[in-house]
Design an enzyme around this catalytic site. Structure first.
Site, mmCIF file in Angstrom:
data_model
loop_
_atom_site.group_PDB
_atom_site.id
_atom_site.type_symbol
_atom_site.label_atom_id
_atom_site.label_comp_id
_atom_site.label_asym_id
_atom_site.label_seq_id
_atom_site.Cartn_x
_atom_site.Cartn_y
_atom_site.Cartn_z
ATOM 1 N N LEU A 566 -4.715 79.065 -8.403
ATOM 2 C CA LEU A 566 -4.986 79.497 -7.022
ATOM 3 C C LEU A 566 -5.671 78.397 -6.245
ATOM 4 O O LEU A 566 -5.521 78.277 -5.041
ATOM 5 C CB LEU A 566 -5.921 80.714 -7.040
ATOM 6 C CG LEU A 566 -5.316 82.041 -7.444
ATOM 7 C CD1 LEU A 566 -6.414 83.072 -7.589
ATOM 8 C CD2 LEU A 566 -4.297 82.485 -6.419
ATOM 9 N N GLY A 567 -6.467 77.596 -6.941
ATOM 10 C CA GLY A 567 -7.172 76.549 -6.222
ATOM 11 C C GLY A 567 -8.228 75.934 -7.087
ATOM 12 O O GLY A 567 -8.435 76.330 -8.234
ATOM 13 N N GLY A 569 -12.254 74.886 -7.116
ATOM 14 C CA GLY A 569 -13.550 74.971 -6.458
ATOM 15 C C GLY A 569 -14.359 73.762 -6.847
ATOM 16 O O GLY A 569 -13.895 72.907 -7.583
ATOM 17 N N GLY A 570 -15.571 73.701 -6.325
ATOM 18 C CA GLY A 570 -16.444 72.586 -6.643
ATOM 19 C C GLY A 570 -16.764 72.534 -8.127
ATOM 20 O O GLY A 570 -17.112 71.503 -8.665
ATOM 21 N N GLY A 572 -14.768 74.246 -10.688
ATOM 22 C CA GLY A 572 -13.736 74.575 -11.642
ATOM 23 C C GLY A 572 -12.394 74.913 -11.024
ATOM 24 O O GLY A 572 -12.187 74.796 -9.832
ATOM 25 N N VAL A 574 -9.248 77.732 -10.562
ATOM 26 C CA VAL A 574 -9.135 79.183 -10.507
ATOM 27 C C VAL A 574 -7.689 79.615 -10.708
ATOM 28 O O VAL A 574 -6.779 79.079 -10.068
ATOM 29 C CB VAL A 574 -9.660 79.724 -9.154
ATOM 30 C CG1 VAL A 574 -9.632 81.230 -9.141
ATOM 31 C CG2 VAL A 574 -11.075 79.246 -8.902
ATOM 32 N N LYS A 588 -11.825 81.935 -13.407
ATOM 33 C CA LYS A 588 -12.308 80.589 -13.108
ATOM 34 C C LYS A 588 -12.624 79.832 -14.390
ATOM 35 O O LYS A 588 -13.316 80.324 -15.258
ATOM 36 C CB LYS A 588 -13.549 80.693 -12.236
ATOM 37 C CG LYS A 588 -14.023 79.382 -11.710
ATOM 38 C CD LYS A 588 -14.938 79.584 -10.521
ATOM 39 C CE LYS A 588 -16.227 78.864 -10.749
ATOM 40 N NZ LYS A 588 -17.168 79.051 -9.659
ATOM 41 N N ASP A 687 -24.013 76.338 -1.387
ATOM 42 C CA ASP A 687 -22.717 75.722 -1.095
ATOM 43 C C ASP A 687 -21.959 76.607 -0.107
ATOM 44 O O ASP A 687 -20.808 76.941 -0.320
ATOM 45 C CB ASP A 687 -21.935 75.495 -2.389
ATOM 46 C CG ASP A 687 -20.846 74.443 -2.235
ATOM 47 O OD1 ASP A 687 -20.806 73.790 -1.173
ATOM 48 O OD2 ASP A 687 -20.024 74.280 -3.147
#
Ligand SMILES: *[C@@H]1O[C@H](CO)[C@@H](O)[C@H](O)[C@H]1NC(C)=O
Ligand SMILES: *[C@@H]1O[C@H](CO)[C@@H](O)[C@H](O)[C@H]1NC(C)=O
Ligand SMILES: *[C@@H]1O[C@H](CO)[C@@H](O)[C@H](O)[C@H]1NC(C)=O
Ligand SMILES: *[C@@H]1O[C@H](CO)[C@@H](O)[C@H](O)[C@H]1NC(C)=O
Ligand SMILES: *[C@@H]1O[C@H](CO)[C@@H](O)[C@H](O)[C@H]1NC(C)=O
Ligand SMILES: *[C@@H]1O[C@H](CO)[C@@H](O)[C@H](O)[C@H]1NC(C)=O
Ligand SMILES: *[C@@H]1O[C@H](CO)[C@@H](O)[C@H](O)[C@H]1NC(C)=O
Ligand SMILES: *[C@@H]1O[C@H](CO)[C@@H](O)[C@H](O)[C@H]1NC(C)=O
Ligand SMILES: *[C@@H]1O[C@H](CO)[C@@H](O)[C@H](O)[C@H]1NC(C)=O
Length: 896
Positions: A566-567, A569-570, A572, A574, A588, A687
């Site tokens: 899915l994407g 993140g800072g 890890g 996902v 995640k 964040d």
């Protein structure tokens, strides 16, 4: 058939052309002008020597440190003699508008003089951003505007207790012998004032100062500083064109832009699809940067275990264009640098792809690499960039084929266009079917594939014949002995097969046992940590959080299939997964396996398992069988606010209405307020950014990503931590002092508000390709013109002027440099709640009525003034001084 890309005459022609290009580069108007300083190319309007530059501020000096050649390489200075100009990424000065500079100046203190000044003032330049280390002792430092006594960021330099050298003091730069001055915002000029504590009385060099310059000199040295320039002989493009004398944008295919912040001049830029120097006649050209000949022999073609095929290269003369020269910063660790924050994971010449890995937490997947004078030929495949397309040149295949000497594709290859979601990038090369190799390389270009080496390509009784690009099969008559051969072959083969299978079974079982043991080990280790955290905070938490098995999550994600990503993140990666009970979840996984990262995962579990809030993403549980625990969340279907805000501008997809924006802002503010004020401990998110505000099916906001968050006992107002956060959202004060407090989240939230108003990214690329910081941009634009002129057109259409003004001034207050002057999250939430209630015309269901809010904040006739001026700003004398200084600062820096 030649397997060379280009024939010898073409190579020679190409070399000649390059030589001609080098020496006829029309970078200056005067034939006797120096175009280089060492290896740095100087481009008009800058120049060295009279008659070579356009306006006095663009006069440069090339300082090689005198006859002895003290400066190697030579340094380039502006005419003030203290501002050293650093070449841009393309090794030139004059092509990029944003210039890195190094400023250094020393003042000798004499007895009896109470104060000293340092000023930086060059009318064609604006200082975009900068930070300075000031060494010396026993004085206060002020950023000063003539006629005022205030300061934006004062600091005090005390004297060290014992003899210390400048170098030592500079190392910590903590107020003892050295102190950091930080310009948080763009300024046209600035002046520092140093006021001595003893009024300058101390004259003698006491014992302490013996041998150290710290006691009698002030040295101002920039840590980093960036300036940008304008043509300033006319205030705007319109005026320059109207007068038509000395109009600077002389090249065809160039455009003129007014200065964005201060109306003091204009700048020129080549049109899209053209690169070069707009300030010289015919300076903007179609891309001519590709040269298909490797100039150097024996180029190294690998960085650790990453291969670096042509057209890329590691050394001068080894790549086909400047943009493709990469830096192998550590061969043992295979660190092939793409830009400051990213390294190359692989280069694929077959598909013209480059794989990218992030090395820092500052992720901005949108940007390619910027090399001055070169087009941007790298284009991401989406928001989560793990691989990018690249093109040889920003030309169509037709254009490229017209100029054989710069054509990238070798024989037996074809030209293809490269398109990204943002449009056409350029062309790439691909081997013809039946050929393989590097379609860009002269030495090992596209070679015929010997298909006959592949087994069983023809029928059993046929012979295979290879030809260039293809093969064919012919019948054969020789079949004697074949049957016997086949029988023997089968028997031997069967024997081997049986023993192999046996061996494999044994090995598999052994491997499985080891894996099981490892998993158990990880489970024990991780759960131990987790339980420790949970027990120290909340007993009930364990009941809400389910422990998943790895098997279960593997099944849910189709064995972590890449299509499920899915994407990133800072902290890890996902994945999307579907559990056996059909619940859709987001899973995640951390990419780094350091203990610190594991702790941050555990931290997130600990925090989220205690929280149950409508606008905070829900944690279902975790899996502890892997080295890094996996976290399982509720799947939030509509992606992030960032995606929706910034994807919409390109594709005209779904656009958030102003109503939605207000509601989402309110929901996110509510969630942050809840975190800051929750019962036993305060949670600082650390964040906050639009990509961490997720939107569910109804576009309800869900704040996510607590990897960086900190639990802080409620009586503690701040903690000192390692700086974490995302560039563009980072609180400058936190960045500066390392002191974390709840107002850092308020600052970041302010940036999100600006994003909602302006619909621009926190670090955006303006028309000239310069990266610009949104909060800087917003604060200055807001000072210069009515805010309705800077908000996005959609916002202007849907929102009332009062709403725009209130959200803008709320954002402005959130973005204040001093945390004391920022509102609390509670006040932010109340302001937004009030706005939304006004909008819905039903204030009945809102806890804070106009009067209540007014009472809370002190009485005032003007509602919005009161609500938006937080307590600190209205009660503190010092803050008032600051505010008025800020206003004066803005007005005095206007063009005079
Ligand atoms: C350039 O320099 C040469 C010798 O230094 C001189 O003869 C010539 O006149 C100069 N040309 C111009 C245009 O100033
Ligand atoms: C210019 O660059 C070349 C190759 O990178 C280098 O060998 C040379 O020393 C440089 N010259 C100067 C003056 O910096
Ligand atoms: C200031 O200090 C720096 C670091 O010690 C030194 O490199 C620089 O030359 C000094 N500046 C001046 C103008 O002396
Ligand atoms: C500041 O740095 C100096 C070294 O230059 C060190 O001796 C001193 O303890 C530091 N002070 C603080 C408050 O950290
Ligand atoms: C400025 O001070 C910082 C410490 O905060 C230090 O890391 C840096 O090297 C110093 N920079 C210069 C140019 O002296
Ligand atoms: C490449 O050139 C085309 C015109 O052929 C232009 O439309 C496009 O914007 C250019 N792309 C870049 C990245 O400059
Ligand atoms: C390559 O990287 C090293 C280490 O970061 C740096 O010192 C060097 O200047 C870089 N070289 C180029 C050509 O960018
Ligand atoms: C290169 O990477 C290796 C392995 O990570 C490390 O041990 C080494 O110190 C690095 N070398 C440099 C020059 O950074
Ligand atoms: C390179 O990319 C192409 C196209 O995406 C792909 O088919 C090929 O397998 C890749 N090559 C390598 C060595 O990964």
């Amino acid at each position: 058939m030649s397997r060379h890309c280009v024939t010898l005459p073409v190579i020679i022609f190409g070399l000649l052309q390059m030589a001609v290009a080098l020496y006829s580069n029309p970078s200056s108007t005067h034939p006797n002008c120096t175009e280089r300083c060492g290896n740095v190319s100087i481009q008009y309007p800058f120049g060295i020597g009279s008659g070579c530059f356009r306006q006095p501020d663009f006069s440069l000096t090339c300082d090689d440190g005198g006859g002895g050649g003290g400066n190697q390489p030579p340094k380039i200075f502006l005419h003030d003699g203290i501002t050293e100009v650093l070449p841009d990424s393309g090794g030139t000065v004059g092509l990029s508008r944003l210039i890195d500079v190094a400023i250094s100046h020393t003042i000798f203190m004499a007895p009896g003089i109470p104060s000293y000044n340092f000023s930086w003032n060059l009318s064609s330049f604006t200082m975009f951003d900068g930070s300075f280390n000031v060494t010396g002792c026993d004085f206060d430092i002020y950023i000063q505007e003539p006629g005022t006594n205030g300061s934006l960021w004062p600091c005090t330099n005390r004297c060290p207790q014992s003899i210390t050298t400048e170098t030592v003091a500079r190392h910590d730069c903590n107020g003892t012998g050295c102190c950091i001055v930080y310009l948080g915002i763009s300024v046209r000029d600035f002046q520092l004032k140093f006021v001595r504590h003893d009024n300058g009385a101390r004259g003698d060099h006491d014992a302490l100062s013996n041998g150290s310059a710290l006691w009698d000199t002030i040295n101002i040295t920039s840590n980093w500083a960036q300036i940008y320039w304008d043509i300033d002989d006319q205030p705007t493009c319109a005026r320059a064109k109207e007068k038509n004398i000395n109009y600077a944008c002389v090249s065809n295919h160039s455009q003129c832009f007014d200065d964005e912040v201060f109306d003091v001049g204009y700048r020129c830029a080549c049109n899209s699809g053209y690169v070069g120097n707009p300030f010289v006649v015919d300076g903007c050209k179609r891309d001519e940067g590709y040269s298909p000949n490797q100039l150097k022999e024996n180029c190294s073609r690998s960085c650790g275990n990453i291969s670096v095929p042509y057209p890329f290269g590691l050394e001068e003369g080894c790549s086909a264009r400047k943009l493709f020269k990469l830096n192998c910063t550590n061969a043992t660790a295979s660190m092939l640098q793409f830009d400051d924050d990213r390294v190359v994971a692989f280069i694929n010449v077959t598909g013209s792809l480059v794989g990218i890995r992030f090395t820092s937490q500052f992720e901005d997947g949108q940007l390619g690499i910027y090399v001055s004078g070169e087009p941007d030929l790298f284009m991401g495949l989406g928001e989560s960039v793990v691989s990018m397309h690249w093109a040889a040149a920003n030309l169509t295949c037709d254009e490229a084929l017209k100029n054989k000497s710069q054509y990238a594709c070798c024989s037996n290859s074809k030209c293809l266009g490269v398109n990204s979601k943002d449009g056409y990038i350029g062309y790439r090369c691909k081997c013809l079917d039946g050929f393989q190799g590097n379609p860009y390389s002269i030495s090992d270009g596209c070679e015929d594939i010997d298909e006959c080496k592949t087994q069983h390509i023809c029928k059993e009784n046929e012979v295979c014949n290879n030809v260039a690009g293809s093969y064919y099969c012919t019948k054969t008559t020789k079949q004697q002995g074949l049957v016997l051969g086949v029988i023997i072959g089968l028997c031997v083969g069967f024997g081997i097969l049986v023993s192999c299978l046996g061996g494999m079974l044994v090995i598999r079982r052994w491997k499985r046992d080891i894996q099981k043991q490892l998993r158990r080990k990880y489970f024990r280790k991780n759960q131990g940590l987790l339980l420790e955290q949970l027990i120290s905070s909340d007993e009930n938490a364990r009941n809400n959080t389910k422990i998943f098995s790895l098997e279960e999550l593997k099944k849910a994600t189709n064995d972590f299939d890449t299509s499920r990503i899915l994407g990133r993140g800072g902290h890890g990666m996902v994945y999307k997964g579907i559990l056996s009970d059909q619940r859709v979840v987001a899973i995640k996984i951390s990419k780094i396996m350091e203990q610190g990262e594991i702790d941050s995962f555990i931290n997130e579990v600990a925090i989220l398992s205690q929280i149950n809030h409508r606008n905070i993403v829900r944690l279902f549980g975790c899996c502890l069988e892997t080295e890094v625990p996996l976290l399982v969340y509720d799947f939030v279907s509509n992606g992030s606010l960032f995606e929706i805000l910034h994807a919409a501008e390109a594709s005209n997809d779904f656009q958030l209405s102003w109503d939605d924006c207000l509601r989402i802002a309110l929901e996110a503010a509510g969630a942050l307020y809840y975190l800051h004020s929750s019962a036993s401990v305060s949670i600082f998110h650390r964040d906050v950014k639009s990509s961490n505000i997720l939107l569910d099916g109804n576009y309800t906001a869900k704040v996510s990503d607590f990897g960086a968050s900190r639990l802080v006992p409620i009586d503690q107002t701040h903690v000192v931590t390692n700086i974490q956060g995302t560039f563009g959202y980072l609180d400058p004060e936190y960045y500066h002092t390392g002191q974390l407090n709840e107002k850092s989240d308020v600052y970041s939230f302010g940036v999100v508000l600006v994003e909602l108003l302006l619909r621009k990214k926190p670090v955006f690329t303006n028309e000239t390709g310069t990266k610009q910081n949104l909060s800087n941009y917003f604060l200055w634009e807001k000072k210069m013109k009515p805010v309705t002129e800077i908000v996005a057109s959609q916002v202007l259409e849907e929102a009332t002027e009062e709403e725009i003004n209130m959200v803008a001034s709320l954002a402005e207050k959130c973005l204040r440099l001093r945390h004391e002057e920022r509102p609390t999250m509670k006040l932010v939430e109340m302001t937004l709640q009030f706005l939304r209630a006004e909008r819905l015309n039903s204030s009945s269901d809102v806890p804070a009525s106009k009067q209540e809010v007014e009472e809370l904040l002190g009485t005032s006739t003007s509602y919005s003034d009161t609500l938006l001026d937080n307590k600190a700003a209205t009660t503190s004398q010092q803050s008032k001084g600051y505010y008025s200084l800020e206003q004066e600062f803005a007005s005095t820096t206007l063009p005079r």
